[in-house]
Design a protein around this motif. Structure first.
Motif, PDB file in Angstrom:
ATOM      1  N   ALA A 179       0.874  -1.209  -0.014  1.00  0.00           N
ATOM      2  CA  ALA A 179      -0.053   0.211  -0.017  1.00  0.00           C
ATOM      3  C   ALA A 179       0.864   1.209  -0.122  1.00  0.00           C
ATOM      4  O   ALA A 179       2.072   1.138   0.303  1.00  0.00           O
ATOM      5  N   ALA A 180       0.377   2.208  -0.380  1.00  0.00           N
ATOM      6  CA  ALA A 180       1.137   3.696  -0.305  1.00  0.00           C
ATOM      7  C   ALA A 180       1.508   3.897   1.124  1.00  0.00           C
ATOM      8  O   ALA A 180       0.685   3.547   2.154  1.00  0.00           O
ATOM      9  N   ALA A 181       2.694   4.384   1.344  1.00  0.00           N
ATOM     10  CA  ALA A 181       3.072   4.749   2.543  1.00  0.00           C
ATOM     11  C   ALA A 181       2.344   5.533   3.286  1.00  0.00           C
ATOM     12  O   ALA A 181       2.256   5.450   4.586  1.00  0.00           O
ATOM     13  N   ARG A 182       1.619   6.581   2.612  1.00  0.00           N
ATOM     14  CA  ARG A 182       0.757   7.533   3.275  1.00  0.00           C
ATOM     15  C   ARG A 182      -0.905   7.121   3.142  1.00  0.00           C
ATOM     16  O   ARG A 182      -1.453   8.093   2.766  1.00  0.00           O
ATOM     17  N   HIS A 183      -0.792   5.854   2.836  1.00  0.00           N
ATOM     18  CA  HIS A 183      -2.304   5.362   2.678  1.00  0.00           C
ATOM     19  C   HIS A 183      -3.453   6.000   3.759  1.00  0.00           C
ATOM     20  O   HIS A 183      -3.164   6.083   4.866  1.00  0.00           O
ATOM     21  N   PRO A 184      -4.385   6.581   3.172  1.00  0.00           N
ATOM     22  CA  PRO A 184      -5.282   7.566   4.337  1.00  0.00           C
ATOM     23  C   PRO A 184      -5.858   6.700   5.260  1.00  0.00           C
ATOM     24  O   PRO A 184      -6.582   7.200   6.266  1.00  0.00           O
ATOM     25  N   GLU A 185      -6.258   5.282   5.045  1.00  0.00           N
ATOM     26  CA  GLU A 185      -6.836   4.341   5.824  1.00  0.00           C
ATOM     27  C   GLU A 185      -5.965   3.384   6.617  1.00  0.00           C
ATOM     28  O   GLU A 185      -6.295   2.680   7.686  1.00  0.00           O
ATOM     29  N   LEU A 186      -4.899   3.035   6.020  1.00  0.00           N
ATOM     30  CA  LEU A 186      -4.025   1.643   6.530  1.00  0.00           C
ATOM     31  C   LEU A 186      -2.946   2.274   7.288  1.00  0.00           C
ATOM     32  O   LEU A 186      -2.233   3.088   6.818  1.00  0.00           O
ATOM     33  N   GLY A 187      -2.885   1.480   8.491  1.00  0.00           N
ATOM     34  CA  GLY A 187      -1.455   1.549   9.139  1.00  0.00           C
ATOM     35  C   GLY A 187      -0.833   0.259   8.988  1.00  0.00           C
ATOM     36  O   GLY A 187      -0.536   0.095   7.713  1.00  0.00           O
ATOM     37  N   GLU A 188      -0.192  -0.237  10.286  1.00  0.00           N
ATOM     38  CA  GLU A 188       0.379  -1.529   9.982  1.00  0.00           C
ATOM     39  C   GLU A 188      -0.294  -2.882   9.600  1.00  0.00           C
ATOM     40  O   GLU A 188      -0.026  -3.974   8.935  1.00  0.00           O
ATOM     41  N   ARG A 189      -1.841  -2.718   9.904  1.00  0.00           N
ATOM     42  CA  ARG A 189      -2.604  -3.858   9.742  1.00  0.00           C
ATOM     43  C   ARG A 189      -3.686  -3.407   8.875  1.00  0.00           C
ATOM     44  O   ARG A 189      -4.233  -2.454   8.905  1.00  0.00           O
ATOM     45  N   MET A 190      -4.531  -4.517   8.417  1.00  0.00           N
ATOM     46  CA  MET A 190      -5.565  -4.440   7.636  1.00  0.00           C
ATOM     47  C   MET A 190      -6.607  -5.207   8.251  1.00  0.00           C
ATOM     48  O   MET A 190      -6.513  -6.339   8.662  1.00  0.00           O
ATOM     49  N   THR A 191      -7.964  -4.738   8.464  1.00  0.00           N
ATOM     50  CA  THR A 191      -9.040  -5.591   8.888  1.00  0.00           C
ATOM     51  C   THR A 191      -9.606  -6.272   7.589  1.00  0.00           C
ATOM     52  O   THR A 191      -9.955  -5.883   6.413  1.00  0.00           O
ATOM     53  N   PRO A 192     -10.428  -7.358   8.228  1.00  0.00           N
ATOM     54  CA  PRO A 192     -11.097  -8.024   7.077  1.00  0.00           C
ATOM     55  C   PRO A 192     -12.013  -7.077   6.143  1.00  0.00           C
ATOM     56  O   PRO A 192     -12.320  -7.283   5.059  1.00  0.00           O
ATOM     57  N   GLN A 194     -11.593  -4.023   5.531  1.00  0.00           N
ATOM     58  CA  GLN A 194     -10.811  -3.131   4.561  1.00  0.00           C
ATOM     59  C   GLN A 194     -10.345  -4.008   3.600  1.00  0.00           C
ATOM     60  O   GLN A 194     -10.418  -3.368   2.224  1.00  0.00           O
ATOM     61  N   PHE A 195      -9.926  -5.248   3.766  1.00  0.00           N
ATOM     62  CA  PHE A 195      -9.404  -6.158   2.611  1.00  0.00           C
ATOM     63  C   PHE A 195     -10.565  -6.187   1.341  1.00  0.00           C
ATOM     64  O   PHE A 195     -10.188  -6.069   0.226  1.00  0.00           O
ATOM     65  N   ALA A 196     -11.892  -6.287   1.877  1.00  0.00           N
ATOM     66  CA  ALA A 196     -13.098  -6.533   0.869  1.00  0.00           C
ATOM     67  C   ALA A 196     -13.424  -5.082   0.450  1.00  0.00           C
ATOM     68  O   ALA A 196     -13.963  -5.138  -0.789  1.00  0.00           O
ATOM     69  N   ARG A 197     -13.196  -3.797   1.068  1.00  0.00           N
ATOM     70  CA  ARG A 197     -13.734  -2.798   0.363  1.00  0.00           C
ATOM     71  C   ARG A 197     -12.864  -2.002  -0.362  1.00  0.00           C
ATOM     72  O   ARG A 197     -13.085  -1.424  -1.299  1.00  0.00           O
ATOM     73  N   LEU A 198     -11.518  -2.052   0.204  1.00  0.00           N
ATOM     74  CA  LEU A 198     -10.359  -1.160  -0.601  1.00  0.00           C
ATOM     75  C   LEU A 198     -10.250  -1.692  -2.094  1.00  0.00           C
ATOM     76  O   LEU A 198     -10.431  -2.865  -2.493  1.00  0.00           O
ATOM     77  N   PRO A 199      -9.860  -0.978  -2.967  1.00  0.00           N
ATOM     78  CA  PRO A 199      -9.587  -0.913  -4.389  1.00  0.00           C
ATOM     79  C   PRO A 199      -8.174  -2.014  -4.274  1.00  0.00           C
ATOM     80  O   PRO A 199      -7.180  -1.683  -3.909  1.00  0.00           O
ATOM     81  N   ASP A 244      -4.877   4.801  -3.691  1.00  0.00           N
ATOM     82  CA  ASP A 244      -5.363   4.208  -2.638  1.00  0.00           C
ATOM     83  C   ASP A 244      -5.623   2.934  -2.586  1.00  0.00           C
ATOM     84  O   ASP A 244      -6.013   2.203  -1.796  1.00  0.00           O
ATOM     85  N   ALA A 245      -5.138   2.199  -3.936  1.00  0.00           N
ATOM     86  CA  ALA A 245      -5.408   0.787  -4.149  1.00  0.00           C
ATOM     87  C   ALA A 245      -4.359   0.248  -3.447  1.00  0.00           C
ATOM     88  O   ALA A 245      -3.119   0.704  -3.046  1.00  0.00           O
ATOM     89  N   VAL A 246      -4.626  -1.206  -3.282  1.00  0.00           N
ATOM     90  CA  VAL A 246      -3.679  -2.122  -2.741  1.00  0.00           C
ATOM     91  C   VAL A 246      -3.307  -3.203  -3.584  1.00  0.00           C
ATOM     92  O   VAL A 246      -3.956  -3.397  -4.557  1.00  0.00           O
ATOM     93  N   ALA A 247      -2.418  -3.912  -3.302  1.00  0.00           N
ATOM     94  CA  ALA A 247      -1.970  -5.017  -3.923  1.00  0.00           C
ATOM     95  C   ALA A 247      -1.331  -6.242  -3.354  1.00  0.00           C
ATOM     96  O   ALA A 247      -0.446  -5.904  -2.655  1.00  0.00           O
TER      97      ALA A 247
END
Length: 322
Positions: A179-192, A194-199, A244-247
């Motif tokens: 993820a982007a280092a300055r992602h507006p929603e994500l810190g060190e961990r991702m919630t279930p 967020q995994f389903a909702r984020l692009p 704001d996408a993740v991969a």
């Protein structure tokens, strides 16, 4: 009406011929070949029958060759010299003088992992040799390895199966989320959620590792919002850093860009699957000294990859905890 097949000829009979020709004695020939005299006499009888000539007749000075035997002697001697020099001589491979080009099948990520290791092995021990990285479909790759057109393959190749191929495990890989280092929603961990909702950016590369993750999601009935599909792994860091996408990518790729100032790894909300990378070669090349040398040189460079394992969060087990 078909012709009868020609009888099989035993090249050892030519050694018997030369031994009798030179020794002029059945006993002397048997001693020279470390055979019993009855055994040599039996072999000589077979040769006489196959050639339709007595070949040697007893005379005052021993076993005298017939005219047929004299006419054959030089040719038989030449044949046996060629067999000894070209067929029976063990193959020799000197990595310090060889100019051979090794052809290794690799995926794009595997190139980044294994080619530097292979080049280091060549630089230190075989500076005149070179490498060629190739990519082929699974069927073409199997045929090329069987024909000796590709020396080996390294990486995740689940389609290479069967007794014709040999392999050795070289690494265990998992997956990481970028993820982007300055992602507006994500810190060190991702919630279930967020995994389903984020692009998501999904790589549909020619390699097969992404299929492992896709099947994992299907079994767990996990959904993701795919906004981009691309065939290239190396464009993913740029895309993720600018959006704001993740991969979710193989951990090996994430490790390569771990110091990227605009990208970070985010803990997935589940333990990702793992997949095994192997070194593959065709059984016909197993005893080839050049192929053996390259396999051993690569395997000596792989202890870090061979030992690597992943914890329940998909991080390298030996990585520092954040």
């Amino acid at each position: 009406m078909g012709q009868d097949a020609a009888p099989r000829f035993d090249l050892n009979l030519l050694r018997v011929f030369l031994a009798v020709y030179d020794a002029k004695s059945v006993g002397g020939a048997a001693q020279a070949l470390n055979m019993s005299q009855p055994g040599l006499s039996t072999a000589l009888a077979r040769l006489r029958k196959q050639l339709g000539d007595p070949l040697f007749l007893r005379g005052a000075s021993g076993m005298e060759p017939t005219s047929r035997a004299r006419s054959l002697a030089d040719s038989v001697r030449g044949i046996m010299r060629a067999v000894d020099a070209e067929v029976l001589k063990p193959p020799v491979f000197d990595p310090t003088t060889s100019t051979r080009e090794f052809r290794i099948a690799l995926t794009d990520i595997a190139e980044g992992i294994y080619l530097p290791i292979a080049l280091r092995a060549l630089k230190e021990n075989a500076s005149r040799m070179s490498l060629r990285s190739v990519f082929m479909s699974p069927r073409d790759l199997e045929e090329a390895m069987a024909a000796g057109e590709v020396d080996m393959a390294a990486g995740f190749y689940p389609d290479i199966k069967g007794s014709a191929f040999m392999h050795r495990r070289i690494a265990l890989h998992s997956f990481a989320c970028l993820a982007a280092a300055r992602h507006p929603e994500l810190g060190e961990r991702m919630t279930p959620e967020q995994f389903a909702r984020l692009p998501h950016v999904v790589v549909e590369a020619t390699g097969r590792s992404q299929e492992v993750f896709d099947r994992f999601l299907q079994r767990r009935q996990l959904q993701r919002d795919v906004v981009l599909r691309t065939p290239h792994f190396m464009s993913v860091p740029v895309i993720v850093a600018e959006s704001d996408a993740v991969a979710v990518v193989p951990q090996a790729l994430a490790d390569f860009i771990i110091d990227h100032p605009r990208i970070k790894q985010v803990r997935l909300p589940f333990r990702p699957p793992t997949f095994q990378a192997n070194l593959y070669w065709h059984r016909s090349a197993h005893t080839d000294p050049a192929n053996q040398w390259l396999r051993q040189a690569l395997i000596r460079e792989f202890p870090r990859l061979q030992a690597r394992a992943y914890d329940r969060n998909g991080r390298a087990a030996n990585a520092p905890r954040g």
